[in-house]
Design a protein around this motif. Structure first.
Motif, PDB file in Angstrom:
ATOM      1  N   LEU A  92       0.728  -1.672  -0.090  1.00 36.09           N
ATOM      2  CA  LEU A  92       0.168   0.004  -0.036  1.00 36.09           C
ATOM      3  C   LEU A  92       0.768   1.535  -0.140  1.00 36.09           C
ATOM      4  O   LEU A  92       0.262   2.346  -0.446  1.00 36.09           O
ATOM      5  N   ASN A  93       2.155   1.016   0.341  1.00 33.79           N
ATOM      6  CA  ASN A  93       3.106   2.509   0.075  1.00 33.79           C
ATOM      7  C   ASN A  93       3.271   2.606  -1.059  1.00 33.79           C
ATOM      8  O   ASN A  93       3.504   3.944  -1.547  1.00 33.79           O
ATOM      9  N   ALA A  94       3.466   1.768  -1.700  1.00 38.01           N
ATOM     10  CA  ALA A  94       4.234   2.252  -3.454  1.00 38.01           C
ATOM     11  C   ALA A  94       2.303   2.165  -4.518  1.00 38.01           C
ATOM     12  O   ALA A  94       2.161   2.161  -5.287  1.00 38.01           O
ATOM     13  N   GLY A  95       1.309   2.055  -3.102  1.00 39.23           N
ATOM     14  CA  GLY A  95       0.041   1.738  -4.164  1.00 39.23           C
ATOM     15  C   GLY A  95       0.430   0.597  -5.206  1.00 39.23           C
ATOM     16  O   GLY A  95      -0.596   0.910  -6.061  1.00 39.23           O
ATOM     17  N   VAL A  96       0.576  -0.110  -5.002  1.00 44.42           N
ATOM     18  CA  VAL A  96       0.592  -1.356  -5.892  1.00 44.42           C
ATOM     19  C   VAL A  96       0.047  -2.520  -4.819  1.00 44.42           C
ATOM     20  O   VAL A  96       0.120  -2.619  -4.226  1.00 44.42           O
ATOM     21  N   LEU A  97      -0.754  -3.606  -5.967  1.00 49.29           N
ATOM     22  CA  LEU A  97      -1.820  -4.610  -5.263  1.00 49.29           C
ATOM     23  C   LEU A  97      -1.449  -5.679  -6.726  1.00 49.29           C
ATOM     24  O   LEU A  97      -1.544  -5.117  -7.856  1.00 49.29           O
ATOM     25  N   GLU A  98      -1.531  -6.975  -5.838  1.00 51.25           N
ATOM     26  CA  GLU A  98      -1.238  -8.017  -7.274  1.00 51.25           C
ATOM     27  C   GLU A  98      -1.825  -8.953  -7.258  1.00 51.25           C
ATOM     28  O   GLU A  98      -2.207  -9.629  -6.037  1.00 51.25           O
ATOM     29  N   LEU A  99      -2.933  -9.268  -7.897  1.00 54.71           N
ATOM     30  CA  LEU A  99      -3.917 -10.528  -7.909  1.00 54.71           C
ATOM     31  C   LEU A  99      -3.768 -11.284  -8.590  1.00 54.71           C
ATOM     32  O   LEU A  99      -4.029 -11.460 -10.054  1.00 54.71           O
ATOM     33  N   ARG A 100      -3.969 -12.369  -8.329  1.00 58.77           N
ATOM     34  CA  ARG A 100      -3.276 -14.093  -8.978  1.00 58.77           C
ATOM     35  C   ARG A 100      -4.924 -14.323  -9.756  1.00 58.77           C
ATOM     36  O   ARG A 100      -5.654 -14.350  -7.993  1.00 58.77           O
TER      37      ARG A 100
END
Lengths: 182, 136
Positions: free
Chosen positions: A115-123
């Motif tokens: 969340l600090n980088a503002g990135v989520l990755e979902l498989r």
């Protein structure tokens, strides 16, 4: 002057989404055949009706339409999952995983949450759109990317950009969707 | 080979794009200037009033794609600009690179020729910027 009446597609959409919200999968007028359909029929609708046919008419505009359609579903799913959870991300993801499994969209697994980088990755394992499809040159699950984008957007109430970076149809064995919070 | 193009809007070069959009906004009658990626996502926007960015982004891509397809059906290849003339003004969209589109929204009092000229002048600059972004 703007008309405030719903189109027939919007009326159908509302009934379908209400059916999803209710969790009731039985459906009228399908007494013998039941509520389930073969995955190849869904894929025909997704990759032909909402894929190659749309591409024939819209050219480079086709992925946008498909992404936008997926986002609409994701926003609706997000509203369902966000109800009564007091903004708890873990509970939200749990409800989304369950919903995606119930609807046989795929098995959603958070791969990276920064969340600090503002990135989520979902498989999305066993993705309904591209299972059994091979030898494409680029990711083809724009609908699922839009859907995941809509789900994340609902929770964070921020603009997001979702991009499919791995696709089972490319030989990646899973679909990986990266979501950037804007 | 994958054709995924992630444009990192947090990069400092992003301010160059913002500066270009700001210049376009200074043209008489221009009320919004936006860059839209190939998924219909608005990566950069300057506007005078609130706009549903999700909807306008997807719509611009769809309209541009449909116009390019209809042009191809009559043997016209290489669509450089799509102009949508409305009662309240115009929407002009122009391809940049890798599926990105620059779109301008104007009010009715905008001088179409001037806007079109500025748009055509801007595209080579944006193309150069995007080619360096996408190469990184």
């Amino acid at each position: 002057m703007l008309q405030n009446t719903k189109s027939d597609y919007q009326i159908a959409q509302q009934q379908i989404l209400e059916g999803i919200v209710s969790g009731e999968f039985e459906i009228e007028n399908r007494k013998d055949l039941g509520p389930l359909i073969p995955i190849r029929l869904f894929q025909a609708l997704r990759m032909v009706a909402l894929g190659s046919n749309v591409e024939d008419i819209l050219g480079q505009g086709a992925p946008s339409l498909v992404y936008h359609s997926g986002q609409s579903l994701g926003l609706a799913m997000g509203k369902i999952a966000a109800a009564n959870i007091d903004k708890d991300l873990e509970t939200y993801v749990g409800k989304i995983k369950m919903l995606c499994r119930q609807l046989s969209i795929g098995l959603v697994v958070p791969d990276r949450v920064d969340l600090n980088a503002g990135v989520l990755e979902l498989r999305v394992d066993e993705c309904v759109s591209c299972a059994g499809i091979h030898n494409v040159s680029a990711p083809i699950c724009h609908f699922e990317a839009g859907m995941v984008g809509g789900i994340v957007k609902t929770f964070f109430n921020r603009n997001v950009k979702a991009t499919e970076t791995k696709c089972n149809a490319l030989g990646d064995k899973t679909c990986l969707i990266r979501v950037d919070l804007m | 080979m994958s054709n995924i193009h992630l444009l990192n809007t947090r990069k400092s070069q992003s301010s160059e794009i913002d500066s270009i959009l700001r210049n376009l906004m200074s043209i008489q009658g221009v009320s919004a200037a936006a860059i839209i990626d190939n998924d219909g996502f608005v990566t950069h926007i300057h506007r005078d009033s609130e706009v549903n960015t999700d909807a306008i982004g997807a719509s611009v891509q769809v309209v541009f794609g449909a116009a390019a397809r209809s042009a191809a059906h009559v043997g016209h290849h290489g669509t450089n600009m799509v102009i949508c003339e409305n009662t309240e003004g115009y929407i002009l969209s122009t391809p940049i690179d890798a599926g990105f589109i620059l779109a301008l929204v104007t009010q009715r009092d905008a001088l179409l020729g001037r806007v079109r000229f500025e748009l055509k002048e801007t595209i080579p600059v944006l193309k150069k910027l995007f080619s360096s972004y996408l190469a990184n």
